[in-house]
Write a protein that holds these residues in place. Structure first.
Motif, short mmCIF file in Angstrom:
data_model
loop_
_atom_site.label_atom_id
_atom_site.label_comp_id
_atom_site.label_asym_id
_atom_site.label_seq_id
_atom_site.Cartn_x
_atom_site.Cartn_y
_atom_site.Cartn_z
N GLY A 33 0.84 -1.18 0.00
CA GLY A 33 0.00 0.00 0.00
C GLY A 33 0.88 1.24 0.00
O GLY A 33 2.08 1.16 0.32
N PRO A 34 0.31 2.39 -0.37
CA PRO A 34 1.11 3.61 -0.53
C PRO A 34 1.79 4.08 0.77
O PRO A 34 2.91 4.58 0.71
N ASN A 35 1.13 3.92 1.93
CA ASN A 35 1.75 4.40 3.17
C ASN A 35 3.02 3.61 3.48
O ASN A 35 4.07 4.17 3.79
N GLY A 88 -7.53 0.08 -2.54
CA GLY A 88 -7.37 1.41 -3.11
C GLY A 88 -8.03 2.54 -2.36
O GLY A 88 -7.78 3.70 -2.67
N GLN A 89 -8.89 2.21 -1.39
CA GLN A 89 -9.56 3.29 -0.66
C GLN A 89 -8.99 3.39 0.75
O GLN A 89 -8.92 2.40 1.47
N PRO A 90 -8.58 4.61 1.16
CA PRO A 90 -7.92 4.74 2.46
C PRO A 90 -8.88 4.57 3.63
O PRO A 90 -10.06 4.91 3.54
N LEU A 91 -8.34 4.04 4.72
CA LEU A 91 -9.04 4.08 6.01
C LEU A 91 -8.43 5.22 6.79
O LEU A 91 -7.20 5.34 6.88
N TRP A 123 0.05 -2.00 14.41
CA TRP A 123 0.99 -2.11 13.28
C TRP A 123 0.60 -3.22 12.33
O TRP A 123 0.50 -4.38 12.73
N VAL A 124 0.39 -2.85 11.07
CA VAL A 124 0.26 -3.82 9.99
C VAL A 124 1.43 -3.51 9.05
O VAL A 124 1.34 -2.62 8.20
N PRO A 125 2.55 -4.20 9.22
CA PRO A 125 3.80 -3.80 8.56
C PRO A 125 3.70 -3.64 7.04
O PRO A 125 4.33 -2.75 6.47
N SER A 126 2.89 -4.46 6.38
CA SER A 126 2.83 -4.37 4.92
C SER A 126 2.00 -3.17 4.45
O SER A 126 2.04 -2.81 3.27
N MET A 162 -4.37 4.40 6.25
CA MET A 162 -3.82 3.16 5.75
C MET A 162 -4.60 2.75 4.50
O MET A 162 -5.82 2.81 4.50
N THR A 163 -3.88 2.40 3.47
CA THR A 163 -4.53 1.97 2.22
C THR A 163 -3.86 0.69 1.75
O THR A 163 -2.64 0.57 1.83
N GLY A 164 -4.66 -0.24 1.26
CA GLY A 164 -4.08 -1.44 0.65
C GLY A 164 -4.30 -1.35 -0.85
O GLY A 164 -5.41 -1.03 -1.28
N ASP A 165 -3.28 -1.60 -1.63
CA ASP A 165 -3.53 -1.56 -3.08
C ASP A 165 -3.40 -2.93 -3.75
O ASP A 165 -3.33 -3.02 -4.97
N LYS A 166 -3.35 -3.97 -2.90
CA LYS A 166 -3.36 -5.34 -3.43
C LYS A 166 -4.31 -6.17 -2.59
O LYS A 166 -4.20 -6.18 -1.36
N VAL A 167 -5.25 -6.83 -3.23
CA VAL A 167 -6.19 -7.68 -2.49
C VAL A 167 -5.40 -8.76 -1.76
O VAL A 167 -4.47 -9.35 -2.30
#
Ligand code: CUA
Length: 323
Positions: free
Chosen positions: A26-28, A144-147, A161-164, A181-186
């Motif tokens: 993710g971007p962060n 793709g959508q931030p929390l 902490w979610v390191p990835s 926090m944003t994830g860009d991979k399912v």
């Protein structure tokens, strides 16, 4: 020995670790990773130069017990200015991208989903304040959508902490901390409390589940449904036990109970893990858990309720209906 240690660290990083800050998803986390690399190399060059020179001087100019005492020198302006200015310049070089990163990570993203994360001994509560969803330990998020996360501590200091996906942020009782926090991979990314918070600190885990927008919406829709009421059989007996044995005092099941000191169980059966994501959710583990929680999770606030095997079977039959 130093080389051996470095080798160990390198091996640990190369292995497929489930919580790997060097594999940002993710971007962060990527922004942080992009900062780690140059800072590591600057620090590495400084380390090799300083330690190398120290070694050379120690070996080359050691006292061999021969000759007179060398000339004693006090002060050298040129050297002193040099070893003040060079480190200052190095620190400024590192500070510029560091400060930029801090502001970058602190900026509020547009179109974020608000989640209040409450850290408790020893599990995580997630309240999607805009969506009317309350759950525990497994944090769902659309790809793709931030929390936009507000961190609240209910008892002692914890750290989320979610390191990835993002850097760690402390959760401090009496104040609100924020992060996004944003994830860009399912995928499912593991996390962990990273501030010692008592007996089961190591068992205070979490999962962040990055889903397609459609899957996330389906999850939200499910979570907003009231819990089903079993018509009869073991599950109905389980519901009666849930009320009679005191479970209802600590756990919320929408339409059944309003306890708040334990995780909301309205849709427990839709989760993959429980008790701070310490156990995989299945009937076998639930039976072990209900038989004596503090025995399998040291310090657990859920006490041993002295349930009989028959009661445990009925309670699990009921919990299994909470999809
Ligand atoms: Cu919570 Cu360590």
């Amino acid at each position: 020995m130093t080389l051996g240690l470095l080798g160990l660290v390198a091996a640990a990083c190369a292995a497929d670790a489930p919580m790997d800050t060097f594999k940002p998803a993710g971007p962060n986390a990527r922004t942080i990773d992009n900062l780690i690399t140059p800072v590591f190399w600057v620090a590495g060059v400084v380390f090799v130069a300083v330690e190398g020179m120290a070694l050379i001087f120690v070996i080359r100019y050691r006292d061999r017990g021969e000759g007179p005492e060398p000339v004693q020198i006090h002060g050298n302006s040129r050297l002193e200015v040099g070893w003040t200015l060079i480190p200052a310049a190095i620190l400024v070089t590192i500070a510029i991208p560091t400060i930029a990163t801090i502001f970058n990570l602190a900026s509020k993203p547009a179109n974020a989903i608000n989640v209040t994360v409450t850290a408790r001994q020893w599990w995580w509560e997630y309240n999607y304040t805009d969506l009317g969803v309350v759950t525990a330990n497994e944090l769902h998020m659309p790809v793709g959508q931030p929390l936009e996360i507000t961190l609240i501590g209910a008892d002692v200091i914890h750290s989320f902490w979610v390191p990835s996906l993002a850097g760690k942020t402390d959760v401090v009782p009496g104040r609100e901390n924020h992060m996004n926090m944003t994830g860009d991979k399912v995928g499912t990314y593991l996390g962990q409390c990273t501030e010692f918070c008592g007996l089961s600190h190591a068992n205070m885990r979490l999962k962040a589940m990055v889903q397609t927008p459609a899957d996330f919406q389906a999850w939200v829709d499910d979570q907003r449904q009231a819990a089903a009421t079993p018509a009869g059989g073991e599950a109905a007996d389980g519901l009666a036990l849930f009320n009679a044995k005191g479970c209802a005092g600590c756990h919320t099941i929408q339409g059944v109970s309003k306890g708040t000191s334990g995780p909301n169980l309205t849709h427990l059966a839709s989760r993959t893990s429980f008790a701070g994501s310490m156990f995989e959710l299945n009937d076998e583990n639930l039976a072990i858990w209900l038989a004596n929680p503090p025995k399998v999770k040291p310090g657990s606030k859920m006490p041993d309720l002295n349930l009989s095997g028959d009661e445990i079977t009925k309670l699990i039959a009921y919990l299994d209906t909470l999809e």
